[in-house]
Motif scaffolding. Structure first.
Motif, short mmCIF file in Angstrom:
data_model
loop_
_atom_site.label_atom_id
_atom_site.label_comp_id
_atom_site.label_asym_id
_atom_site.label_seq_id
_atom_site.Cartn_x
_atom_site.Cartn_y
_atom_site.Cartn_z
N UNK A 22 35.08 24.48 30.21
CA UNK A 22 34.07 24.37 28.97
C UNK A 22 32.79 25.35 29.25
N UNK A 23 32.15 25.22 30.40
CA UNK A 23 31.04 25.97 30.78
C UNK A 23 31.43 27.55 30.66
N UNK A 24 32.58 28.04 31.11
CA UNK A 24 33.06 29.40 31.02
C UNK A 24 33.01 29.68 29.53
N UNK A 34 22.57 26.53 32.68
CA UNK A 34 21.97 25.98 34.08
C UNK A 34 22.92 25.29 34.79
N UNK A 35 23.33 25.91 35.92
CA UNK A 35 24.23 25.28 36.74
C UNK A 35 23.87 24.70 37.89
N UNK A 36 23.91 23.30 37.92
CA UNK A 36 23.63 22.48 38.96
C UNK A 36 24.69 21.64 39.41
N UNK A 359 23.44 22.49 30.28
CA UNK A 359 23.05 22.21 31.66
C UNK A 359 24.27 21.37 32.20
N UNK A 360 24.67 22.00 33.37
CA UNK A 360 26.04 21.74 34.07
C UNK A 360 25.74 20.78 35.20
#
Ligand code: PLP
Length: 402
Positions: A22-24, A34-36, A359-360
């Motif tokens: 989904x982030x892609x 923002x990938x944490x 935000x991930x």
């Protein structure tokens, strides 16, 4: 039709699954996420020491052929010497297998061991590759409880209660991902005693062994049990900030003669992949023998230490959120109080957070936790970015309902 192997039916690796897809999609639509969610050091400017990179570059010409299937001798010697200094007796280069990251070695170590129907004791929560790799072998992961009330130490009674006639091995992840727990000597001795009494192979994932805060002391599992066969796994991905080098090692210690058949299997699997990536093997000796630059990052004023303090403090300021202070590794694992947040599906929560706040993070059940009330955040980002992220989480939680 090209069907998927049924062997994969129950293999889950949610930390890189539907949420990441989904982030892609969102990124493809032009959103900045923002990938944490992953302990990947380079995107946050935490780079490998120059001496480690230089060694790889200088030896690249020598690294064009296959190496010994277990890895080059000088690197295996460096690994064996490192564990000797930690108190593991009687180990040498022949007891070391290098791999394309600890990940590859986890899969190899389990494939050489397990038959369908076998069981492996794995912590809950765990680094989920362990569970996935056990299931890929047709075996069962019996999850033992780590207790948040005691700083996420393994619950020894629970471990004991999960042992059956089919149990073959005990996985110990210390320091732990995702909880940040560093196990006490007493806890480790308790776990080792169970392994001793039930004839279990001990698999010690110690990839964060030098990433410690507040004076926490890491005890080498293998050093505490010279009478047991212990496989210790670690590598360049975390302490040496080179996860892209895909380089790890596995040390076999203890009464190896008892494990001769198993080790023959491990050797076979090592041979079948020819050898691990050769250039980065040259970085191992420089990493283990050189200045330990990680130390400066862990002291007050050091990036990792300050970021950990900040993330932990800010998360605890969100109403209904509490977080055990991590004593090792790179992650905070806050709990969302179920009396405040009625969450039944934490993967959905993470997807909703992603869509609403870009935000991930990672959901706790992705680490085989059995309650949907935790999130994992990496604290590799600088303090401004962590503030931004925790602000977004707080805004999201203030109105979120399932
Ligand atoms: N083990 C643990 C506990 C980890 O957290 C990770 C990566 O995050 C790995 C193993 C995989 O490491 P590698 O990059 O060496 O494959």
């Amino acid at each position: 039709m090209v069907p998927q192997a049924s062997r994969l039916n129950n293999v889950r690796y949610d930390i890189r699954g539907p949420v990441l897809r989904r982030a892609r999609q969102l990124e493809a639509e032009g959103h900045r996420i923002l990938k944490l969610n992953i302990g990947n050091t380079a995107p946050f400017g935490l780079m490998a020491p120059d001496s480690v990179v230089t060694e790889l570059v200088q030896n690249i010409g020598e690294a064009q052929g296959y190496s010994d299937a277990r890895g080059i001798h000088s690197a295996r010697l460096a690994v064996a010497q490192y564990y000797t200094t930690l108190g593991v007796p009687d180990v040498g280069p022949d007891d070391v297998y290098l791999g394309n990251g600890v990940s590859e070695l986890i899969v190899m170590a389990l494939q050489a061991l397990l038959d369908p129907g076998d069981e492996v004791l794995v912590p809950s929560p765990d680094y989920p590759l362990w569970t996935g790799a056990v299931i890929l072998c047709g075996a069962r992961a019996a999850h033992y409880r780590c207790d948040e009330q005691t700083g996420w130490q393994p619950d020894l009674d629970d471990v004991a209660s999960k042992i059956t006639k089919d149990t073959r091995a005990l996985v110990i992840i210390n320091p732990n991902n995702p909880t940040g727990a560093v196990y006490s000597r007493e806890t480790l001795l308790g776990l080792l005693d169970l392994a001793r009494r039930h004839g279990l192979l001990v698999l010690a994932d110690e990839i964060y062994d030098k990433i410690l805060y507040d004076g926490a002391v890491h005890e080498s599992t293998a050093a505490l049990a010279p009478d047991l066969v212990v496989l210790t796994l670690s590598g360049l991905s975390k302490t040496y900030r080179a996860p892209g080098f895909r380089t790890g090692w596995l040390l076999v210690s203890g009464p190896r003669r008892e494990a001769a058949g198993y080790l023959e299997g491990l050797e076979l699997l090592a041979n079948m992949r020819m050898c691990p990536n050769v250039p980065s093997q040259y970085a191992i000796q420089a990493a283990l023998g050189g200045p330990q630059s990680i130390t400066a990052l862990l002291q007050p004023g050091g990036r990792l230490r300050d970021q950990r303090d900040h993330a932990w403090q800010k998360l605890n300021e969100i109403p209904g959120v509490d977080c055990v202070k991590p004593r090792g590794a790179l992650y905070v694992f806050p709990r969302l109080d179920p009396d405040v947040y009625k969450i039944s599906d934490d993967q959905q929560l993470v997807i909703d957070l992603l869509e609403q706040q870009h935000l991930l993070l990672t959901h706790g059940t992705g680490f085989n936790l059995d309650t949907p009330d935790h999130l994992r955040m990496v604290f590799l980002a600088g303090i401004d970015v962590l503030d931004d992220a925790i602000g977004r989480l707080s805004t999201f939680l203030s109105t979120y309902q399932q």
